[in-house]
Design an enzyme around this catalytic site. Structure first.
Site, PDB file in Angstrom:
ATOM      1  N   ASP A  51       0.831  -1.203   0.000  1.00 13.93           N
ATOM      2  CA  ASP A  51       0.000   0.000   0.000  1.00 13.93           C
ATOM      3  C   ASP A  51       0.867   1.255   0.000  1.00 13.93           C
ATOM      4  O   ASP A  51       0.629   2.209  -0.756  1.00 13.93           O
ATOM      5  CB  ASP A  51      -0.922  -0.023   1.222  1.00 13.93           C
ATOM      6  CG  ASP A  51      -1.760   1.234   1.345  1.00 13.93           C
ATOM      7  OD1 ASP A  51      -2.638   1.449   0.484  1.00 13.93           O
ATOM      8  OD2 ASP A  51      -1.539   2.013   2.290  1.00 13.93           O
ATOM      9  N   GLU A 123      -1.920  -5.445  -3.724  1.00 14.82           N
ATOM     10  CA  GLU A 123      -0.987  -4.697  -2.879  1.00 14.82           C
ATOM     11  C   GLU A 123       0.126  -5.605  -2.371  1.00 14.82           C
ATOM     12  O   GLU A 123       1.296  -5.187  -2.299  1.00 14.82           O
ATOM     13  CB  GLU A 123      -1.729  -4.060  -1.701  1.00 14.82           C
ATOM     14  CG  GLU A 123      -2.639  -2.907  -2.105  1.00 14.82           C
ATOM     15  CD  GLU A 123      -3.343  -2.289  -0.922  1.00 14.82           C
ATOM     16  OE1 GLU A 123      -3.602  -1.070  -0.963  1.00 14.82           O
ATOM     17  OE2 GLU A 123      -3.655  -3.017   0.043  1.00 14.82           O
TER      18      GLU A 123
END
Length: 232
Positions: A51, A123
């Site tokens: 992220d 992610e």
């Protein structure tokens, strides 16, 4: 190394030095819980890292590509890229769902197509690639597969859920889709439409919108959460 993950590396033209990192990126917590003695690690920590790496690399891309846009617009645009619907779209385009290691319960309840799971896997892959090889290979991966989805005027081209659903059903030969407007609500100046998307006699999703097209998009978005990919 899972043979499927070898195939994925070939498709992406990426070779991991630490193959365990790649496997971890595609290992869901439900799989680890059912294989407690296998020394498996789930992808949650890699998701956390990925992220942050996405925030940085997408920020760099927007900074370079949109030199005249103010900070506020760049922030909003970045948020529209690094958000669950967009990440799900990216994961679906790369068919990441088929490579995930899931527990039996998660598999039976359609986890392989669950939006939150797919966003997390995308992610996690970015986090694993960063740990394995650094920022530049991550940038190259995004340049090849993700940044082309953003047009030069900065508008994302990732919200066409009908196209995503069509591609998914065609890839796995699941059957043909049919959209039906089943209800119209409100006065003429505030009309709302309710759409349902069917595969045969099965309703996969239902959506509400100010136009028929918008209602169909929302129905397709819901269908993407529930459509079940057959086991290979």
């Amino acid at each position: 190394m899972n043979a499927d993950l070898k195939q994925l590396q070939q498709k992406l033209n990426v070779t991991f030095r630490n193959r365990q990192l790649l496997k971890q990126a595609f290992t869901h917590a439900s799989y680890v819980n059912e294989h407690r003695f296998g020394h498996h690690q789930d992808n949650e920590r890699l998701e956390f890292l990925g992220d942050a790496v996405l925030e940085l690399t997408v920020s760099e891309f927007l900074f370079e590509q949109c030199p005249n846009r103010p900070e506020g617009e760049l922030t909003k645009l970045r948020a529209s890229i690094v958000c669950e619907p967009s990440l799900v779209n990216f994961a679906n385009r790369l068919h990441f769902g088929q490579y995930v290691l899931l527990g039996k319960g998660e598999e039976l309840t359609g986890g392989r197509t669950r939006p939150a799971l797919l966003a997390d896997v995308f992610e996690s892959f970015v986090g694993a690639l960063y740990l394995d090889q650094g920022l530049e290979p991550v940038r190259e991966f995004l340049r090849r597969f993700i940044f082309p989805l953003i047009s030069l005027d900065g508008k994302l081209q990732t919200n066409d859920y009908k196209t995503q659903l069509q591609e998914l059903t065609q890839q796995y030969s699941l059957g043909s889709l049919e959209y039906r407007i089943v209800e119209e609500r409100g006065p003429a100046h505030e009309r709302e439409f309710v759409s349902e998307v069917y595969m045969g006699d099965e309703c996969l999703g239902r959506g509400l919108g100010r136009s028929k097209k918008e209602a169909e998009q929302h129905a397709a978005a819901q269908a993407l959460e529930h459509v079940v990919i057959p086991k290979s």
